[in-house]
Write a protein that holds these residues in place. Structure first.
Motif, PDB file in Angstrom:
ATOM      1  N   CYS A  20      -1.438   6.328  53.619  1.00 53.15           N
ATOM      2  CA  CYS A  20      -1.748   6.840  54.853  1.00 53.15           C
ATOM      3  C   CYS A  20      -3.039   7.688  54.660  1.00 53.15           C
ATOM      4  O   CYS A  20      -3.198   8.544  53.945  1.00 53.15           O
ATOM      5  CB  CYS A  20      -0.579   7.701  55.306  1.00 53.15           C
ATOM      6  SG  CYS A  20      -1.129   8.449  57.020  1.00 53.15           S
ATOM      7  N   CYS A  23      -1.912  11.423  55.892  1.00 50.26           N
ATOM      8  CA  CYS A  23      -0.852  12.503  55.180  1.00 50.26           C
ATOM      9  C   CYS A  23      -0.498  11.805  53.866  1.00 50.26           C
ATOM     10  O   CYS A  23       0.361  12.465  53.049  1.00 50.26           O
ATOM     11  CB  CYS A  23       0.560  12.429  55.937  1.00 50.26           C
ATOM     12  SG  CYS A  23       1.448  11.034  55.697  1.00 50.26           S
ATOM     13  N   CYS A  43       2.033   4.620  59.945  1.00 49.65           N
ATOM     14  CA  CYS A  43       2.672   5.447  58.999  1.00 49.65           C
ATOM     15  C   CYS A  43       4.125   5.865  59.485  1.00 49.65           C
ATOM     16  O   CYS A  43       4.265   6.513  60.362  1.00 49.65           O
ATOM     17  CB  CYS A  43       1.703   6.717  58.630  1.00 49.65           C
ATOM     18  SG  CYS A  43       2.619   7.962  57.643  1.00 49.65           S
ATOM     19  N   GLU A  45       5.772   8.336  58.158  1.00 45.45           N
ATOM     20  CA  GLU A  45       5.944   9.832  58.026  1.00 45.45           C
ATOM     21  C   GLU A  45       5.076  10.381  59.177  1.00 45.45           C
ATOM     22  O   GLU A  45       5.928  11.229  59.839  1.00 45.45           O
ATOM     23  CB  GLU A  45       5.159  10.239  56.641  1.00 45.45           C
ATOM     24  CG  GLU A  45       5.548   9.534  55.470  1.00 45.45           C
ATOM     25  CD  GLU A  45       7.319  10.159  55.183  1.00 45.45           C
ATOM     26  OE1 GLU A  45       7.570  11.299  55.316  1.00 45.45           O
ATOM     27  OE2 GLU A  45       8.004   9.214  54.468  1.00 45.45           O
ATOM     28  N   CYS A  46       4.025  10.094  59.429  1.00 41.85           N
ATOM     29  CA  CYS A  46       3.225  10.792  60.769  1.00 41.85           C
ATOM     30  C   CYS A  46       2.735  10.072  61.760  1.00 41.85           C
ATOM     31  O   CYS A  46       2.463  10.590  62.524  1.00 41.85           O
ATOM     32  CB  CYS A  46       1.906  11.554  59.955  1.00 41.85           C
ATOM     33  SG  CYS A  46       0.703  10.356  59.603  1.00 41.85           S
ATOM     34  N   PHE A  48       0.666   7.800  62.132  1.00 43.35           N
ATOM     35  CA  PHE A  48      -0.906   7.403  62.084  1.00 43.35           C
ATOM     36  C   PHE A  48      -0.925   5.923  61.969  1.00 43.35           C
ATOM     37  O   PHE A  48      -0.252   5.289  61.126  1.00 43.35           O
ATOM     38  CB  PHE A  48      -1.589   8.098  60.944  1.00 43.35           C
ATOM     39  CG  PHE A  48      -3.000   7.914  61.058  1.00 43.35           C
ATOM     40  CD1 PHE A  48      -3.925   8.547  62.099  1.00 43.35           C
ATOM     41  CD2 PHE A  48      -3.711   7.680  60.061  1.00 43.35           C
ATOM     42  CE1 PHE A  48      -5.101   8.582  62.115  1.00 43.35           C
ATOM     43  CE2 PHE A  48      -5.211   7.428  59.952  1.00 43.35           C
ATOM     44  CZ  PHE A  48      -5.935   7.910  61.112  1.00 43.35           C
TER      45      PHE A  48
HETATM   46 ZN   LIG Z   1       0.741   9.458  57.596  1.00 45.73          ZN
END
Ligand SMILES: [Zn+2]
Length: 259
Positions: A20, A23, A43, A45-46, A48
């Protein structure tokens, strides 16, 4: 010598798994394709969204292709012209770029680290990472500002000597403009004298300004950067030249600071 591991430049090999760009997470959903038909990722996690055509923001080529091109252009032994590099990239990797693009890459990798506005209330972290150039061990020194996350200075050296630590600190001071409140290091003994020399701090009175933090994992800030650097360079088991290592890290830290 130049990087000769051709497979490490292939865009389709599994070695270039996405990271990513925001992040650094490695878990994604596939998220359709862009207008050019390139796979888009989301992503986990975030959230994006990005296409994986480069490991750098706002670039269309991977950092190792850019640093390879810069390396063959700047290496005194290669004597390659900009147009010569165009031909090499096309023949060796099927990568088509203009000579103006390569000229811009050469300029970009040599850009100095930007001077920032007020850094007065800052904490700096200094650390060294072991890297290999032509199979021989070298040290990558990094000073990073905790508040902004920016790399203030970096250098590559064969050993870990006072002179290296001093120049690293002088460069960081030049970029930041002011002395930090604290400097956290990993306990390498050269730092104390180097910081005294560069900052002019009196150690007998201001020992708290330089904090030795040698516990593994405690210097989490720089450890995380080191992991990131290692991940980005792991396909080069060794850099083939000092020019190549300088081109790669110059480019990488420049992008890191302007993200
Ligand atoms: Zn990310």
């Amino acid at each position: 010598m130049i990087q000769t591991d051709l497979s490490s430049f292939s865009y389709k090999k599994g070695s270039l798994l996405p990271i990513c760009k925001r992040c650094s997470a490695e878990n994604f959903y596939r998220n359709g394709k862009n207008k050019q038909g390139i796979q888009r990722y989301l992503c986990k996690e975030c959230g994006f969204r990005f296409v994986w055509t480069s490991d750098l923001p706002r670039r269309n080529y991977f950092s190792r292709v850019i640093s390879f091109a810069v390396e063959i252009y700047t290496s005194p032994r290669m004597c390659a012209s900009l147009r010569g590099v165009v031909i090499i990239l096309k023949k060796a990797f099927g990568v088509v770029v203009s000579h103006q693009t390569i000229r811009q890459w050469v300029k970009d990798t040599k850009k100095p680290i930007l001077r920032r506005e007020d850094q007065a209330s800052t904490v700096w972290h200094a650390d060294e990472t072991y890297i290999k150039i032509k199979g021989r061990g070298h040290w990558l020194w990094i000073v990073r500002c905790r508040q902004t996350g920016h790399v203030l200075s970096w250098r590559i050296s064969k050993g870990r000597f006072f002179e290296d630590a001093k120049r690293l600190m002088q460069d960081a001071l030049h970029v930041a403009g002011t002395r930090p409140k604290k400097i956290i290091t990993d306990g390498l003994y050269q730092y104390a004298a180097a910081i005294y020399k560069a900052m002019g701090w009196n150690w007998k009175e201001h020992k708290e300004r330089h904090i030795v933090d040698s516990g593994i994992g405690k210097n989490w800030f720089i450890e995380r950067l080191n992991r990131e650097v290692k991940r980005r360079v792991k396909w080069f088991s060794t850099f083939q030249s000092l020019e190549g290592a300088h081109a790669f890290f110059g480019l990488w830290f420049y992008h890191h600071n302007t993200q």
